[in-house]
Design an enzyme around this catalytic site. Sequence first.
Site, PDB file in Angstrom:
ATOM      1  N   SER A 123       0.823  -1.210   0.000  1.00 56.70           N
ATOM      2  CA  SER A 123       0.000   0.000   0.000  1.00 56.70           C
ATOM      3  C   SER A 123       0.860   1.264   0.000  1.00 56.70           C
ATOM      4  O   SER A 123       0.370   2.358  -0.244  1.00 56.70           O
ATOM      5  CB  SER A 123      -0.930  -0.003   1.220  1.00 56.70           C
ATOM      6  OG  SER A 123      -0.190  -0.144   2.413  1.00 56.70           O
ATOM      7  N   CYS A 124       2.154   1.110   0.279  1.00 56.03           N
ATOM      8  CA  CYS A 124       3.073   2.257   0.252  1.00 56.03           C
ATOM      9  C   CYS A 124       3.260   2.747  -1.186  1.00 56.03           C
ATOM     10  O   CYS A 124       3.044   2.005  -2.132  1.00 56.03           O
ATOM     11  CB  CYS A 124       4.437   1.874   0.817  1.00 56.03           C
ATOM     12  SG  CYS A 124       4.429   1.369   2.546  1.00 56.03           S
ATOM     13  N   VAL A 125       3.681   4.010  -1.320  1.00 61.24           N
ATOM     14  CA  VAL A 125       3.908   4.575  -2.654  1.00 61.24           C
ATOM     15  C   VAL A 125       5.331   5.133  -2.745  1.00 61.24           C
ATOM     16  O   VAL A 125       5.709   6.014  -1.971  1.00 61.24           O
ATOM     17  CB  VAL A 125       2.896   5.701  -2.970  1.00 61.24           C
ATOM     18  CG1 VAL A 125       3.147   6.249  -4.381  1.00 61.24           C
ATOM     19  CG2 VAL A 125       1.465   5.194  -2.855  1.00 61.24           C
TER      20      VAL A 125
END
Lengths: 202, 174
Positions: free
Chosen positions: B30-32
Amino acid sequence: MTTTLNELRTDALREISNIGLGGAVTALSDLTGVLFTLEAPQVHQMDTRTLSELCWMAPESLVVGTVSRVNGDWPGEGAFLFPWESACVLWQILVQMQPSGLDDLNELYQSVINEVSNIMLGNYLQAISQMTGFTLHMEPPAFAADMAMAVLSSILVEALYGQRELLAIETAFKTPEHEFKGYFLYLPETGNLEKLFGVLGI
Amino acid sequence: MGKAEVKLAGMGEIVFARGAGVLGCIGLGSCVGTVLFDPRAQAAALAHVMLPEAQEGDAAVQPGKYATTALPALLRILDTPPAFASRLKAILIGGGELFQNRSQALRIGERNVETLQRLLREARIEVVFEHIRGSSGRSFELDVATGLIRVRAVGSNFVEKDLSAALGILRRAA
């Protein structure tokens, strides 16, 4: 750090997890007819900098995992992670077949892993509930199969949301009969820990 | 690219390279991974953004952790005053939702992406490449000298693209 975790409290968390996972692993042994054993639980009090260190597998290796929300007196997230080869062992034992790869990972295979997680986390919570008198409810597990680091970081980030720090109680379980290793994580909300320590009288 | 040492941004971290070097992230869920590239300085800074908004008191500790604090931090590292931010180019990788059918889904991947896209739009920074949303995890590497980006996902999913023109990378004499 907002939580005070002295040695006594860390020991207590480890012991709670040991008792809980003892019940969970017994349930898995009953389900599979294979004897599973626990490694000693570890308690990690982490800030963001140390999150990546919790990845025990090659970060891009394929893992299968579930995460379930736990509500009640000791709320948090319970998660299981299986390296792909270990998930295949479970599939072979429980449905006598295994997917040829990620594209072949159909609903049947997913429901097997979800059911294993359900039974294990259910027994974990039941054991803790018996000891503490806590009311604990779990929601159905959500499933993912992807890179180890991506699955683990998604679990950790969601548990970290709304908190400054993250507490992870980690236990590995294995069996001498197969090349298998499973990982269990309980990520309690740190704001709710006092209740547990209160019940335990520490 | 393969053998050059990659400067990896771990969760919440920021890495930087000028002129040459490879920046990347491993195992984005879910990190960018958020890259800002400055064509004038031929420099890039990458933040591994974990959550959309900073919690009180935590932003100063690790600005790369939150979308709202990561962009100002990247501008500072690139030594770009906010008024000149529009000369920068952006790349976004990640923001997937790996766990499907969550009953109390926080949709963190989607919210990370939405927040970053809004902040970049407000700063008039053009996003020249993105590999976002969906349900898969990703790793990527960006070669700052050549503009070549490689994005890996599980299975056979692999994307490679030459971003040199989009990033405004100067051609070197052969």
